[in-house]
Scaffold this motif. Structure first.
Motif, PDB file in Angstrom:
ATOM      1  N   ALA A 180       0.829  -1.208   0.000  1.00 33.13           N
ATOM      2  CA  ALA A 180       0.000   0.000   0.000  1.00 33.13           C
ATOM      3  C   ALA A 180       0.861   1.256   0.000  1.00 33.13           C
ATOM      4  N   GLY A 181       0.618   2.129  -0.963  1.00 36.56           N
ATOM      5  CA  GLY A 181       1.265   3.431  -0.970  1.00 36.56           C
ATOM      6  C   GLY A 181       0.688   4.288   0.141  1.00 36.56           C
ATOM      7  N   SER A 182       1.550   4.786   1.013  1.00 33.12           N
ATOM      8  CA  SER A 182       1.079   5.507   2.194  1.00 33.12           C
ATOM      9  C   SER A 182       1.887   6.779   2.396  1.00 33.12           C
ATOM     10  N   ALA A 183       1.213   7.801   2.910  1.00 36.22           N
ATOM     11  CA  ALA A 183       1.897   9.054   3.214  1.00 36.22           C
ATOM     12  C   ALA A 183       2.907   8.872   4.331  1.00 36.22           C
ATOM     13  N   VAL A 184       2.730   7.842   5.159  1.00 35.26           N
ATOM     14  CA  VAL A 184       3.681   7.527   6.227  1.00 35.26           C
ATOM     15  C   VAL A 184       3.969   6.033   6.177  1.00 35.26           C
ATOM     16  N   GLN A 185       5.205   5.665   6.495  1.00 27.85           N
ATOM     17  CA  GLN A 185       5.584   4.263   6.549  1.00 27.85           C
ATOM     18  C   GLN A 185       5.982   3.935   7.989  1.00 27.85           C
ATOM     19  N   ASP A 186       6.123   2.652   8.278  1.00 29.67           N
ATOM     20  CA  ASP A 186       6.496   2.225   9.635  1.00 29.67           C
ATOM     21  C   ASP A 186       5.582   2.849  10.687  1.00 29.67           C
ATOM     22  N   ASP A 187       4.298   2.842  10.401  1.00 34.09           N
ATOM     23  CA  ASP A 187       3.331   3.462  11.295  1.00 34.09           C
ATOM     24  C   ASP A 187       2.358   2.395  11.789  1.00 34.09           C
ATOM     25  N   ASP A 188       2.391   2.109  13.071  1.00 37.59           N
ATOM     26  CA  ASP A 188       1.546   1.053  13.631  1.00 37.59           C
ATOM     27  C   ASP A 188       0.066   1.380  13.512  1.00 37.59           C
ATOM     28  N   GLU A 189      -0.276   2.665  13.632  1.00 34.60           N
ATOM     29  CA  GLU A 189      -1.692   3.048  13.555  1.00 34.60           C
ATOM     30  C   GLU A 189      -2.268   2.730  12.185  1.00 34.60           C
ATOM     31  N   VAL A 190      -1.521   3.077  11.122  1.00 35.75           N
ATOM     32  CA  VAL A 190      -2.001   2.820   9.768  1.00 35.75           C
ATOM     33  C   VAL A 190      -2.070   1.319   9.514  1.00 35.75           C
ATOM     34  N   ALA A 191      -1.012   0.602   9.890  1.00 34.88           N
ATOM     35  CA  ALA A 191      -0.982  -0.842   9.664  1.00 34.88           C
ATOM     36  C   ALA A 191      -2.120  -1.548  10.389  1.00 34.88           C
ATOM     37  N   THR A 192      -2.387  -1.146  11.627  1.00 34.26           N
ATOM     38  CA  THR A 192      -3.467  -1.762  12.392  1.00 34.26           C
ATOM     39  C   THR A 192      -4.819  -1.478  11.756  1.00 34.26           C
ATOM     40  N   ALA A 193      -5.015  -0.243  11.295  1.00 38.16           N
ATOM     41  CA  ALA A 193      -6.282   0.116  10.643  1.00 38.16           C
ATOM     42  C   ALA A 193      -6.504  -0.709   9.387  1.00 38.16           C
ATOM     43  N   VAL A 194      -5.457  -0.914   8.602  1.00 36.37           N
ATOM     44  CA  VAL A 194      -5.574  -1.698   7.372  1.00 36.37           C
ATOM     45  C   VAL A 194      -5.907  -3.152   7.689  1.00 36.37           C
ATOM     46  N   ARG A 195      -5.177  -3.740   8.622  1.00 40.01           N
ATOM     47  CA  ARG A 195      -5.415  -5.146   8.954  1.00 40.01           C
ATOM     48  C   ARG A 195      -6.833  -5.357   9.485  1.00 40.01           C
TER      49      ARG A 195
END
Length: 512
Positions: free
Chosen positions: A450-465
């Motif tokens: 996933a192309g993301s404005a931020v990488q290595d971000d637990d909040e984004v990763a958790t939301a996606v999963r």
């Protein structure tokens, strides 16, 4: 209502006859818009014919009938002349992209190895960047006012259309002169085009949509084509909209991702009340993209009926089905919102085991050098590899056979998973997500880049999963949050799921 049939006189009139007719009538033919400015350079039909004749003269000196001629040039008037000159000479054109970047050079080399061209028409800047071949700089070819057109049979190959996005060696769909004029007629019939119509846009000429819409159909109709480069669209998406406002009655086309980009850039006042058709095709058409585009430009007069979701593929020259004057039809099936791609024009479609199959005069004659590739059914229908169904006389495309994700016996369409990921968090960029099937000791699963404005971000990763688990009952086997520009795309701009899988998963499991 049964689909219209391509008239026999269309299928028996050589493509170059239309060019000769246009030159006799005169008027503007092709306009290349450049930036900054903008500045327009236009060739009239008589000028086009003289330059085409010059190209044909040089090709006849260096090649023989049946030889392939690669076209590796900038998207400018020279590319137009090179393609038409190759057909005028009776040679087989091979329209390709320019050799920029490692992937671009690899595509050129692979296509050259497959097509084995005897010559290449190119821009001066690329003379030293081509595989070994007889190369002619288009800028150095002088016009000619006497060279006659070649006598060709309508069943003879006109050009090879190389498909994008496959991980196997490149496949060149063999497009006959008959298939080319059939596809041009289909565009004319579906969108009520005539000699007064402007064909406008930026889609690359080496792509089937750009080649037929911006070069083939203008010749077929004697209409005006105005275009600029894909890179100029990326730099400022509103250039596309301004082009339509400058040319009332225009027909244009673009992949779905472009509709998202330009909707985000909307704001300046433009008059779109007289746009003929804006075709959305080449990749899955999303309801959110259609509605977002309409919301952005309806205040400037764009009729909803001008938005035409459509479906085609290189192996059918380009055209299979399109929405008509009614515009987009969006329906929900089993909780899944789908956009209809309309009805066929000039060919037939059928659904066999959920696969869309096509028959008609626009269908390619197989792949170059591969007569037994499994492209056709035993009774001669083109196997598209696309999944779909018909409802109330309209076609809906649901996905690709080769991309289908099957986990625990259930089918999941990657574009549905991708849409869920895009909506999971504001940091995820639309049109920059690739979902694909993976397998390891635990069996089949799904992974996402996933192309993301931020990488290595637990909040984004958790939301996606969480979103994928809730929406599809699928745990993600792997998730990579990367820069939006790192998500691989095909030469025509579509996200390449196969390339993403190779890059982040590979043959032996996930890797960074």
């Amino acid at each position: 209502m049964p689909p219209a049939e391509v008239p026999e006189d269309v299928l028996t009139t050589p493509f170059t006859d239309h060019l000769l007719r246009n030159a006799a009538a005169g008027g503007p033919a092709f306009t290349c818009r450049t930036f900054p400015g903008p500045s327009d350079e236009t060739l009239s039909w008589p000028q086009v014919l003289d330059r085409v004749r010059g190209v044909a003269r040089e090709l006849r000196r260096r090649t023989r009938p049946g030889d392939r001629v690669a076209i590796v040039a900038r998207q400018d008037l020279g590319y137009v002349v090179a393609f038409l000159g190759t057909l005028y000479a009776g040679r087989i054109a091979v329209p390709l992209s320019v050799p920029t970047g490692r992937s671009g050079r690899a595509r050129i080399e692979a296509a050259f190895a497959d097509a084995t061209p005897a010559a290449c028409l190119t821009s001066k800047a690329f003379l030293e960047k081509l595989p070994p071949v007889v190369a002619l700089a288009i800028e150095d070819i002088s016009p000619d006012d006497v060279e006659p057109p070649a006598e060709v049979a309508m069943a003879d190959p006109a050009y090879l259309q190389y498909t994008s996005g496959s991980t196997r060696r490149p496949a060149g769909a063999v497009i006959s002169h008959r298939a080319l004029v059939a596809a041009c007629w289909q565009t004319t019939e579906c969108y009520h085009a005539d000699a007064s119509t402007h064909l406008a846009g930026w889609v690359p000429f080496f792509h089937d949509m750009g080649l037929v819409l911006l070069i083939g159909t203008p010749v077929f109709l004697g209409a005006h084509s105005v275009f600029f480069t894909p890179m100029e669209f990326v730099r400022d998406p509103m250039r596309w909209i301004r082009l339509l406002a400058d040319h009332p009655g225009a027909i244009t086309a673009a992949p779905n991702f472009a509709f998202d980009l330009v909707a985000e850039a909307a704001g300046e006042p433009v008059d779109l009340a007289h746009v003929n058709s804006v075709l959305n095709g080449s990749e899955p058409v999303r309801a959110a993209s259609v509605e977002g585009f309409h919301r952005a430009f309806a205040p400037f007069g764009l009729p909803r009926g001008a938005i035409k979701p459509c479906y085609g593929l290189a192996e059918a020259t380009v055209f299979v089905a399109s929405a008509g004057d009614e515009g987009p039809t969006v329906r929900t099936f089993d909780g899944r919102e789908l956009v209809s791609v309309g009805r066929p024009y000039g060919q037939r479609i059928r659904i066999v085991d959920k696969e869309i199959q096509v028959a008609g005069p626009n269908v390619a004659d197989g792949y170059w050098g591969r007569p037994d590739d499994g492209l056709f059914t035993e009774d001669g229908w083109l196997r598209t590899g696309d999944l779909g169904f018909e409802h109330d006389g309209l076609l809906y495309v649901t996905g690709r056979l080769k991309d289908l994700i099957i986990v625990d016996g259930r089918n999941h369409y990657p574009q549905d998973v991708e849409a869920t990921v895009e909506a999971a968090h504001p940091a995820i960029r639309a049109g920059r997500v690739a979902a694909f099937a993976v397998g390891d000791s635990r069996g089949e699963g799904v992974a996402v880049v996933a192309g993301s404005a931020v990488q290595d971000d637990d909040e984004v990763a958790t939301a996606v999963r969480r979103a994928v688990s809730a929406g599809h009952d699928l745990p993600l086997r792997a998730l990579w949050l990367v820069r939006p520009g790192a998500v691989p795309r095909t030469s025509s701009g579509k996200v390449s799921r196969a390339a993403a899988r190779d890059r982040w998963w590979g043959e032996n499991g996930p890797h960074d």
